[in-house]
Design an enzyme around this catalytic site. Structure first.
Site, short mmCIF file in Angstrom:
data_model
loop_
_atom_site.label_atom_id
_atom_site.label_comp_id
_atom_site.label_asym_id
_atom_site.label_seq_id
_atom_site.Cartn_x
_atom_site.Cartn_y
_atom_site.Cartn_z
N LYS A 54 95.56 -34.54 2.11
CA LYS A 54 96.22 -34.85 0.85
C LYS A 54 96.24 -36.37 0.59
O LYS A 54 96.18 -36.81 -0.56
CB LYS A 54 97.64 -34.28 0.83
CG LYS A 54 97.67 -32.75 0.82
CD LYS A 54 99.09 -32.24 0.69
CE LYS A 54 99.14 -30.72 0.67
NZ LYS A 54 98.80 -30.13 1.97
N ASP A 111 104.78 -33.22 1.65
CA ASP A 111 104.26 -31.94 2.13
C ASP A 111 104.98 -31.67 3.45
O ASP A 111 104.55 -32.12 4.51
CB ASP A 111 102.74 -32.03 2.32
CG ASP A 111 102.13 -30.70 2.71
OD1 ASP A 111 102.60 -29.67 2.19
OD2 ASP A 111 101.20 -30.68 3.54
N ALA A 129 99.85 -36.57 7.93
CA ALA A 129 98.81 -36.02 8.81
C ALA A 129 98.58 -34.53 8.51
O ALA A 129 99.51 -33.83 8.10
CB ALA A 129 99.19 -36.22 10.26
N PRO A 130 97.34 -34.04 8.67
CA PRO A 130 96.18 -34.75 9.21
C PRO A 130 95.47 -35.70 8.25
O PRO A 130 94.61 -36.45 8.67
CB PRO A 130 95.26 -33.60 9.63
CG PRO A 130 95.60 -32.49 8.68
CD PRO A 130 97.07 -32.59 8.46
N GLY A 131 95.79 -35.64 6.95
CA GLY A 131 95.25 -36.64 6.06
C GLY A 131 94.52 -36.15 4.83
O GLY A 131 94.11 -36.94 3.99
N CYS A 187 103.61 -24.88 3.00
CA CYS A 187 102.72 -23.71 3.08
C CYS A 187 103.50 -22.50 3.57
O CYS A 187 102.95 -21.59 4.19
CB CYS A 187 101.51 -24.00 3.96
SG CYS A 187 101.88 -24.54 5.64
N GLU A 233 103.55 -40.79 8.95
CA GLU A 233 103.56 -39.61 9.82
C GLU A 233 104.48 -39.87 11.00
O GLU A 233 104.40 -40.92 11.64
CB GLU A 233 102.14 -39.30 10.31
CG GLU A 233 102.06 -38.20 11.34
CD GLU A 233 102.68 -36.88 10.87
OE1 GLU A 233 103.41 -36.27 11.67
OE2 GLU A 233 102.43 -36.47 9.72
#
Length: 283
Positions: A83, A150, A79-81, A203, A101
């Site tokens: 990638k 991620d 999520a959120p989707g 990130c 998720e």
């Protein structure tokens, strides 16, 4: 109060945040901090229906996962989707993508994003689940050819943009996150088939959540190795049918690459590392 407690008290909130990252980046920190507060360099991804916009650094990271010949692909924290849309667009026509998720609310958002953006023929090959990625290795019986992890992270750009998060910030958050990231990464590596590859990305700015987490893979697993990334030019060609944005450059780190907004026109921060499970005995 002990010196240790004094230090812990000092490194909290906005002033502690500044001190911590100034120590990491030196004179660069003020320029980097300014860039984090400015406009994100977005890219438009056209997956088949509506366009989806995401950080161009995220596009580079997801597109860097080698998918040619991969039949079972996992997006572990999806999520959120955004990638997932990239992986679904780039995977082979006979491949299946499993997007997971942990949060049920974010899982519902993931489902909506996929339904609204993917064409029906691709959507039917994308399967979503709601599970803790750290224990997914105990549930899945078949290995995956390629995995994108991620991982949840400090997301300093968002911390700086939110007064409450900045006020509550402390280094203990980084320690907690790095432990959770390792649990996810070790699970992801166990889910790989021999010869399979995974991308670990965050990130986050700090090394504790990036290279330091990746380095633990090589200490734990004898059959783990860094894999070579495709060139930026080849990635640009690869995404051309779906995205015409210019992908950002990235700084080389010990175990991967880091897209940084002060040097790459607002893209990132986005760290990514490519890991391969070598053939041989599975650990």
């Amino acid at each position: 109060m002990s010196n240790k407690k004094n230090a812990a008290k000092k490194l909290s909130g906005e002033s502690g945040f500044d001190e911590y990252y100034s120590a990491l980046f030196g004179e660069r920190w003020q320029t980097l901090k300014k860039a984090l507060g400015e406009k994100v360099r977005y890219a438009e991804w056209k997956a088949g229906k509506a366009s989806y916009f995401l950080d161009s650094g995220s596009v580079r990271a997801a597109a860097s996962l080698p998918l040619a010949g991969a039949k079972r692909i996992l997006d572990m924290c999806a999520a959120p989707g955004g990638k997932t849309l990239i992986l679904a667009s780039l995977m082979d026509s006979d491949a299946e993508l499993f997007s997971n998720e942990r949060s049920f609310e974010r899982y519902k958002r993931l489902s909506r994003v996929l339904d609204e953006h993917l064409t029906d023929d691709v959507r039917e090959r994308v399967h979503i689940s709601c599970s803790d990625g750290a224990i997914l290795c105990k549930k899945e019986k078949e290995p995956f050819d390629a995995i994108l992890l991620d991982a949840p992270c400090s997301s300093e750009r968002h911390v700086l943009g939110d007064e409450k998060y900045l006020k509550d910030w402390s280094p203990s958050r980084i320690k907690t996150l790095s432990a959770a990231q390792w649990a996810l990464l070790s699970s992801a590596f166990r889910l790989l088939r021999e010869g399979g590859v995974l991308i670990y990305s965050t990130c986050a700015l700090n090394k504790s959540e990036n290279d330091d987490v990746v380095s633990r893979v090589f200490k734990k697993f004898d059959n783990a190795e860094l894999a070579d990334f495709a060139s930026l030019a080849s990635l640009q060609e690869k995404i051309a049918p779906f995205c015409d944005a210019k992908l950002p450059e990235a700084e080389k780190t010990e175990s991967g690459f880091h897209v940084m907004p002060d040097l790459h026109e607002g893209a990132g921060p986005l760290y990514f590392s490519l890991i391969r499970k070598k053939s041989g005995d599975v650990i």
